[in-house]
Write a protein that holds these residues in place. Structure first.
Motif, mmCIF file in Angstrom:
data_model
loop_
_atom_site.group_PDB
_atom_site.id
_atom_site.type_symbol
_atom_site.label_atom_id
_atom_site.label_comp_id
_atom_site.label_asym_id
_atom_site.label_seq_id
_atom_site.Cartn_x
_atom_site.Cartn_y
_atom_site.Cartn_z
ATOM 1 N N LEU A 106 1.291 -1.221 0.009
ATOM 2 C CA LEU A 106 -0.061 0.357 0.073
ATOM 3 C C LEU A 106 0.366 0.763 0.334
ATOM 4 C CD1 LEU A 106 -2.418 -0.788 2.362
ATOM 5 C CD2 LEU A 106 -3.276 -0.504 0.089
ATOM 6 N N LYS A 107 2.169 1.134 0.904
ATOM 7 C CA LYS A 107 2.865 2.102 0.925
ATOM 8 C C LYS A 107 3.716 2.381 -0.754
ATOM 9 C CE LYS A 107 5.581 4.686 3.711
ATOM 10 N NZ LYS A 107 6.320 4.553 5.462
ATOM 11 N N LEU A 108 3.938 1.302 -1.143
ATOM 12 C CA LEU A 108 4.462 1.851 -2.292
ATOM 13 C C LEU A 108 3.633 2.213 -3.583
ATOM 14 C CD1 LEU A 108 7.231 -1.580 -2.866
ATOM 15 C CD2 LEU A 108 7.695 0.605 -2.733
ATOM 16 N N MET A 109 2.260 1.541 -3.512
ATOM 17 C CA MET A 109 1.471 2.568 -4.400
ATOM 18 C C MET A 109 1.310 3.277 -3.724
ATOM 19 S SD MET A 109 -1.601 -0.773 -4.180
ATOM 20 C CE MET A 109 -1.613 -2.278 -5.426
ATOM 21 N N GLY A 110 1.020 4.275 -2.485
ATOM 22 C CA GLY A 110 0.896 5.710 -2.678
ATOM 23 C C GLY A 110 -0.802 5.754 -2.270
ATOM 24 N N ARG A 111 -1.155 4.361 -1.784
ATOM 25 C CA ARG A 111 -2.916 4.525 -1.307
ATOM 26 C C ARG A 111 -2.777 4.975 0.267
ATOM 27 N NH1 ARG A 111 -6.134 4.215 -5.068
ATOM 28 N NH2 ARG A 111 -7.620 3.378 -3.470
ATOM 29 N N ARG A 112 -1.237 5.274 0.885
ATOM 30 C CA ARG A 112 -1.432 6.479 2.380
ATOM 31 C C ARG A 112 -3.063 5.678 3.134
ATOM 32 N NH1 ARG A 112 -1.358 12.997 0.164
ATOM 33 N NH2 ARG A 112 -0.313 12.372 -2.168
ATOM 34 N N TYR A 113 -3.279 5.372 3.220
ATOM 35 C CA TYR A 113 -3.794 3.924 4.254
ATOM 36 C C TYR A 113 -3.367 2.786 4.467
ATOM 37 C CZ TYR A 113 -6.360 2.127 0.788
ATOM 38 O OH TYR A 113 -6.450 1.324 -0.849
ATOM 39 N N THR A 114 -3.014 1.932 5.615
ATOM 40 C CA THR A 114 -2.699 0.806 6.220
ATOM 41 C C THR A 114 -4.167 -0.131 6.102
ATOM 42 O OG1 THR A 114 -3.504 1.129 8.666
ATOM 43 C CG2 THR A 114 -1.070 1.765 7.488
ATOM 44 N N LYS A 115 -3.621 -1.558 6.345
ATOM 45 C CA LYS A 115 -4.431 -2.622 6.146
ATOM 46 C C LYS A 115 -5.732 -2.038 7.128
ATOM 47 C CE LYS A 115 -4.177 -7.369 7.731
ATOM 48 N NZ LYS A 115 -3.801 -8.699 7.089
ATOM 49 N N GLU A 116 -4.617 -1.744 8.355
ATOM 50 C CA GLU A 116 -5.380 -1.338 9.798
ATOM 51 C C GLU A 116 -6.179 -0.656 10.138
ATOM 52 O OE1 GLU A 116 -4.578 -1.398 14.130
ATOM 53 O OE2 GLU A 116 -2.716 -2.247 12.833
ATOM 54 N N GLU A 117 -6.464 0.421 9.002
ATOM 55 C CA GLU A 117 -6.828 1.234 8.520
ATOM 56 C C GLU A 117 -8.128 1.167 8.174
ATOM 57 O OE1 GLU A 117 -3.727 5.369 9.651
ATOM 58 O OE2 GLU A 117 -4.550 4.411 7.155
ATOM 59 N N TYR A 118 -7.682 0.776 6.987
ATOM 60 C CA TYR A 118 -8.960 0.379 5.547
ATOM 61 C C TYR A 118 -10.118 -0.400 6.620
ATOM 62 C CZ TYR A 118 -11.575 -1.882 1.682
ATOM 63 O OH TYR A 118 -12.763 -2.018 1.208
ATOM 64 N N LEU A 119 -9.472 -1.806 7.454
ATOM 65 C CA LEU A 119 -10.576 -2.338 8.174
ATOM 66 C C LEU A 119 -11.403 -1.590 9.402
ATOM 67 C CD1 LEU A 119 -8.332 -5.697 8.727
ATOM 68 C CD2 LEU A 119 -9.742 -5.551 7.079
ATOM 69 N N ALA A 120 -11.112 -0.920 9.578
ATOM 70 C CA ALA A 120 -11.613 -0.261 10.575
ATOM 71 C C ALA A 120 -12.599 0.918 9.700
ATOM 72 C CB ALA A 120 -11.103 0.745 10.978
ATOM 73 N N LEU A 121 -12.521 1.395 8.802
ATOM 74 C CA LEU A 121 -13.270 1.785 8.281
ATOM 75 C C LEU A 121 -14.252 0.977 7.533
ATOM 76 C CD1 LEU A 121 -14.384 4.625 6.582
ATOM 77 C CD2 LEU A 121 -12.756 3.817 4.933
ATOM 78 N N PHE A 122 -13.579 -0.063 6.813
ATOM 79 C CA PHE A 122 -14.630 -1.160 6.517
ATOM 80 C C PHE A 122 -16.248 -1.622 7.534
ATOM 81 C CE2 PHE A 122 -16.351 -5.587 5.627
ATOM 82 C CZ PHE A 122 -16.226 -5.308 4.429
ATOM 83 N N ASN A 123 -15.324 -1.954 8.855
ATOM 84 C CA ASN A 123 -16.351 -2.219 10.070
ATOM 85 C C ASN A 123 -17.166 -0.768 10.415
ATOM 86 O OD1 ASN A 123 -15.257 -5.018 10.211
ATOM 87 N ND2 ASN A 123 -13.516 -3.883 11.388
#
Ligand code: SAM
Ligand code: SF4
Length: 471
Positions: free
Chosen positions: A305-322
């Motif tokens: 995600l960092k290499l892609m320049g997406r500016r969120y982490t797996k944890e942040e994605y999951l928190a938003l999803f939930n």
């Protein structure tokens, strides 16, 4: 002639975005140029391109052309192209071969536009190897089509008009909508996120939001014309308004659009980075904002995600999803995932599978990473073989399909609302989508066309469901 320039395309300055209300016109000499003639527009790629093609069709109709269902009957053929992956290139050049064949036996005009037309290497190829293509124009000057065509016809030579600029907003460009019931409405153009794999910020210019009043007025007109559904379009709709400096956000816009009384509001695409609590609250509050969110993940590995320049982490994605799942009743969430990004290890890939197993998405668009010339990721080393890339995609799809099927199974015997928007491939059926964006074929009379009806799901197929009307 104006050629694309990648270095100019990626520049972002503080220059003010102009909103231009009256730049579309048809020159006198072109007013009846298409009389008794037909047009055919072939569209590749995303919803934005589909909507751009609705503008192109309207402009061609202003010139007097009528639509042809078959390319073979057309006098002008326009290819509205997509640059997102290499295979989109291959498809376009393949189709061009068919057009050339036709042009050898008949006097037709051929035009190329869209994101590929914004690419230097493509235009170079069109200029040297495809001289018979009459017009090439980009994403910034669709409204100038009558003039570009006029120039090509007058000068009897290939006309290339592509601008690599940050871009302005052109209002009042005509539109010939494909549907009588649901409509695309651009709320913002371009993108400033510059994910390292993506060509969009180069082909569509900087992020620029339309004014709220222009969007609301468009939706109000659609309600007046009997439309039941609007989809608000942008590459990052959640970032809507950030460039306007008027303290008006996507949450405000969603609320104002919902208040117009349109029966269904949808929006694509949501970048997880800008998805805030206000937006979630507004979606949860208004029953006419559909409980369907497309939330691209791209990768489940923090490193990738960092290499892609997406500016969120797996944890942040999951928190938003939930949070979305908790707060929005009955919500369906879909996603986009890229496998085999440069440097993706087996462990990174497993992280992606892990997020898929946790989220159990309603469905997902999955892609093998495709290097796009000029983007930072294209310069990164990718050691994976084609075989390894295909294996990862296959494995990912196994997981995705399992959960998509599970999500669909939950609908069996349920009563759900469907907007019946057109004939189905099955005789005696109409097709449409649930509020959660599930494709349903409904056994019913034609009189239900253009209506939102409650249906009972009678069987589940892999990519669709069958249903019956309930009283
Ligand atoms: N703006 C949206 C976002 O941020 O998620 C995505 C728009 S893009 C047109 C649609 C999808 O294409 C992306 O979500 C990504 O998964 C995929 N995509 C973009 N560039 C790609 C590339 N170079 N190779 C493979 N897939 C790509
Ligand atoms: Fe491409 Fe990223 Fe912009 Fe989406 S947010 S269009 S993936 S650069």
């Amino acid at each position: 002639m104006n050629l694309p320039d990648l270095n100019c395309a990626k520049k972002r300055t503080k220059e003010e975005i102009k909103i231009i209300y009256n730049d579309y016109s048809v020159p006198e000499s072109m007013k009846n140029i298409g009389k008794n003639k037909k047009y055919f527009v072939k569209t590749y790629g995303c919803q934005m391109n589909v909507h751009d093609s609705e503008n192109i069709c309207a402009i061609l109709e202003d010139l007097g052309y009528t639509e042809s269902a078959e390319m073979e009957d057309a006098d002008i053929i326009i290819l509205n192209t997509c640059a997102i992956r290499e295979n989109a290139h291959n498809k376009m050049f393949g189709f061009l071969g068919r057009v050339k064949h036709l042009k050898e036996s008949k006097d037709i005009i051929c035009g190329i536009c869209g994101c590929m037309a914004q690419e230097e290497n493509v235009v170079e190829q069109l200029k040297t190897k495809y001289k018979w293509v009459d017009i090439v124009f980009g994403t910034h000057n669709i409204h100038k089509l009558p003039y570009i065509l006029e120039s090509a016809l007058e000068n009897k030579r290939q006309e290339i008009e592509v601008y690599s600029i940050e871009g302005d907003i052109y209002e009042n460009v005509p539109v010939r909508r494909d549907s009588k019931y649901k409509a695309w409405v651009n709320i913002m153009l371009g993108c400033d996120k510059f994910c390292t794999y993506c060509i969009v910020p180069y082909t569509r210019g900087k992020q620029r939001s339309r004014l709220p009043e222009d969007i609301i007025n468009e939706v109000k007109d659609l309600v007046r014309d009997g439309y039941l559904e609007v989809t608000l379009l942008g590459q990052n709709v959640n970032a809507y308004g950030k460039d306007l400096n008027i303290n008006y956000t996507m949450a405000n816009l969603l609320e104002d659009v919902a208040k117009t009384g349109i029966q269904r509001v949808r929006f694509v695409t949501s970048h997880p980075w800008d998805f805030n609590d206000e937006m979630i609250d507004v979606i949860a509050k208004y029953p006419n904002i559909m409980p369907y969110i497309h939330l691209p993940l791209q990768s489940g590995s923090d490193r990738i995600l960092k290499l892609m320049g997406r500016r969120y982490t797996k944890e942040e994605y999951l928190a938003l999803f939930n949070k979305i799942k908790e707060k929005i009743n009955n919500v369906a969430i879909t996603t986009d995932i890229i496998v085999a990004f440069p440097g993706e290890t087996e462990e990174d890939f497993k992280d992606t599978l892990d997020v898929v197993d946790t989220c159990k998405f309603d469905s997902a668009f999955t892609f093998i990473y495709s290097p796009r010339e000029g983007t930072p990721a294209a310069k990164m080393e990718n050691k994976l073989t084609e075989d390894e890339k295909n294996k990862r995609l296959y494995e990912l799809n196994e997981h995705v399909n399992k959960y998509a099927n599970e999500a669909n199974q939950k609908y069996l015997d349920k009563i759900v609302p469907v907007l019946l928007e057109g004939p189905s491939d099955k005789e005696g059926f109409l097709m449409g989508y649930t509020d959660t964006m599930k494709l349903v074929n409904v056994e019913c009379d034609e009189k239900y066309l253009g209506k939102i009806v409650n249906v009972k799901i009678t069987s589940i197929k892999t990519w669709s469901m069958d249903a019956k009307i309930v009283d």
